[in-house]
Design a protein around this motif. Structure first.
Motif, PDB file in Angstrom:
ATOM      1  N   ASP A 158      17.902  34.081 -18.253  1.00 26.93           N
ATOM      2  CA  ASP A 158      17.314  35.308 -17.724  1.00 26.93           C
ATOM      3  C   ASP A 158      18.290  36.472 -17.866  1.00 26.93           C
ATOM      4  N   ASP A 199      11.089  28.758 -24.941  1.00 22.57           N
ATOM      5  CA  ASP A 199      11.004  28.710 -23.479  1.00 22.57           C
ATOM      6  C   ASP A 199      11.569  30.022 -22.933  1.00 22.57           C
ATOM      7  N   PRO A 200      10.732  30.917 -22.439  1.00 24.00           N
ATOM      8  CA  PRO A 200      11.235  32.195 -21.934  1.00 24.00           C
ATOM      9  C   PRO A 200      12.085  32.076 -20.681  1.00 24.00           C
ATOM     10  N   SER A 201      12.032  30.916 -20.020  1.00 18.50           N
ATOM     11  CA  SER A 201      12.789  30.748 -18.775  1.00 18.50           C
ATOM     12  C   SER A 201      14.155  30.117 -18.989  1.00 18.50           C
ATOM     13  N   VAL A 202      14.521  29.818 -20.247  1.00 16.65           N
ATOM     14  CA  VAL A 202      15.765  29.094 -20.489  1.00 16.65           C
ATOM     15  C   VAL A 202      16.982  29.932 -20.111  1.00 16.65           C
ATOM     16  N   LYS A 236      15.707  32.157 -26.004  1.00 10.17           N
ATOM     17  CA  LYS A 236      14.299  32.000 -25.646  1.00 10.17           C
ATOM     18  C   LYS A 236      13.471  31.496 -26.827  1.00 10.17           C
ATOM     19  N   THR A 242      21.617  36.388 -15.865  1.00 12.09           N
ATOM     20  CA  THR A 242      22.614  35.479 -16.430  1.00 12.09           C
ATOM     21  C   THR A 242      23.324  36.115 -17.612  1.00 12.09           C
TER      22      THR A 242
END
Length: 494
Positions: free
Chosen positions: A384, A379-382, A374, A387
């Motif tokens: 989760d 990018d915090p969405s790279v 992240k 995953t």
């Protein structure tokens, strides 16, 4: 001395507010897992399972998380007694100034006792399977074989390897000949096979007498009467650390005996430069050139893998063990996890060794596997939590070829199960996967089952007496610090 071999398998229901199966059932609320004879019999609704089995003991009060045990895809138990040295060195410096001197004095006793010590830390952070590479250069010691004893005592499921290197210093002659290195590989393979045979025989005998350790053939589990917990992989410490003669002999041995391989690839930038000077190609390319990627292989790190490297790893079916904490401590870089996964490369999570990480806390490694990506990508969405949790369980099992046994909670698989409960860390469960990845700590680990044996009970490891094992290891820590000259060099105050 009580150890895992004295602990019988139990038939129980393990209950949680949530059961994260990593299988077709997904994550189930107010559910339980039925364990019998070392196998998972059923996973499902708590009320229904309790009604069907009112006589069974229950582990868990329905407030926590039940999940598959973590699969730690890469560590070095050779570093079990060497934490806290050289954390400000680069990997190349650290290998030369810490690992080399340490490896020259390690013995089978160090391996056995150090493994049992770190097994406590592994179990108390939710690990049920560990993929070890024992690295040493102590001629004639066959030190790596000692790991098997420590693993048997602790009860962990393990893949063991000898991380052979014969030319750690190119300016010096090899510390051992090719035949000597291969002899230790065969000795370790034999020790692992004998340990597994003992484990299977014990389960078969228990089943024949109707003892509590009996198997559960009706569960449809592989080797339902019992399965060995220890297996072997051929170890290549690093490609650069091996002579061309040893590399060739190793590839030939893996082909002849059908051995899978455990190694490191593309860990540091310096590795790529030196490899290019030596072979005129980088390490991943050279591993392919000599045939090392032809069979099952798991590689630690892959931090400096290019897009072309990633495609090659995907084509060859090579798996990667991601070691976020060690990569940060040694300043090695950031593994391109999203790129690898998009290409179809299996990526597991790992602690790395107890000296390159200074811990075997898998929960810490799982959290860092998410956070490092992240912040690196801003990018915090790279990536989760779901995953990362998958990487640390079923994907890690697949990377090691063990997914038919472990990695998910499904009927027929082995009973490797962890209950997280009783602490603030897991008291608020709006998102059980997110809370486990970002919020849980070893304090939360209330119970751990490996192959149906309860090795952690009420937040305490019961297969290894933690206090007694610490006392057993203290003189060994002092001995290796002095014998290796690491104390004299100022790296150790032991």
């Amino acid at each position: 001395m009580t150890d895992a071999r004295d602990i019988a398998r139990r038939e129980v229901l393990v209950r949680g507010a949530w059961v994260i199966t990593q299988g077709p059932l997904g994550t189930i609320a107010d559910a339980a897992v039925h364990l019998r004879g070392g196998a998972i019999v059923e996973v499902g609704d708590w009320t229904a399972l309790r009604a069907a089995h009112p006589e069974l003991d229950v582990v868990g009060d329905g407030t926590g998380i039940v999940a598959p045990g973590f699969v730690n895809t890469h560590t070095h138990l050779s570093e079990a007694l060497a934490t806290g040295m050289g954390s400000e060195l680069t990997l190349f410096e650290w290998g030369e100034r810490i690992v080399g001197p340490l490896g020259a004095v390690l013995t089978q006793e160090d391996a056995a006792e150090g493994t049992a010590l770190r097994a406590v830390e592994l179990l108390l952070s939710g690990v049920t399977t560990v993929n070890d590479m024992f690295v040493h250069c102590n001629p004639g010691s066959h030190a790596s074989v000692g790991v098997v004893d420590g693993i048997e005592r602790s009860g962990l499921r393990a893949v063991v390897s000898f991380g052979a290197e014969d030319v750690a210093d190119p300016a010096l002659p090899p510390w051992a000949g090719v035949d000597e290195v291969l002899a230790e590989q065969f000795a370790l393979e034999r020790a692992a096979a004998e340990a597994s045979a003992r484990q299977v025989q014990a389960a078969v005998e228990a089943a024949a007498t109707g003892a509590p350790d009996a198997g559960a053939p009706d569960a449809g589990a592989p080797d339902a009467a019992g399965t060995g917990l220890v297996s072997f992989r051929y170890g290549v410490g690093t490609l650069l650390g091996q002579s061309d003669a040893l590399l060739a002999a190793g590839v030939a041995a893996t082909r002849e005996h059908g051995w899978a391989v455990h190694t490191h690839l593309a860990e540091t930038r310096e590795e790529l430069v030196v490899a290019s000077q030596r072979w005129r190609e980088r390490t991943i390319d050279h591993a392919d050139t000599i045939g090392l990627l032809d069979g099952p292989l798991i590689a630690g790190h892959a931090v400096w893998a290019t897009d072309r490297d990633v495609q090659l790893l995907a084509e060859r079916g090579t798996a990667v063990a991601h070691n976020p904490v060690a990569n940060m401590i040694l300043g090695s870089g950031v593994c391109p996890v999203p790129v690898l996964r998009r290409a179809g490369v299996l990526v597991g999570v790992a602690t790395d060794g107890a000296a390159s990480n200074d811990s075997q806390d898998m929960l810490q490694a799982v959290k860092m596997a998410a956070l490092l990506q992240k912040v690196h990508h801003i990018d915090p969405s790279v990536i989760d939590a779901s995953t990362v949790l998958r990487m640390a369980t079923i994907d890690g099992a697949r990377a090691l070829g063990l997914d038919h046994l472990v990695g998910s909670l499904e009927p027929g698989k082995r009973a490797d199960v962890v209950l997280y409960q009783d602490t603030v860390d897991v008291s608020v469960l709006h998102d059980p996967e997110g809370q486990l990845v970002y919020g849980a700590s070893p304090r939360s680990v209330a119970a751990v089952f490996v192959d149906g044996r309860m090795l952690v009970s009420d937040h305490r490891c019961v297969s290894v007496d933690e206090a007694a094992q610490i006392e057993r290891c203290r003189p060994l820590v002092r001995r290796i610090a002095r014998a290796s000259a690491l104390a004299a060099e100022g790296w150790s105050r032991a």
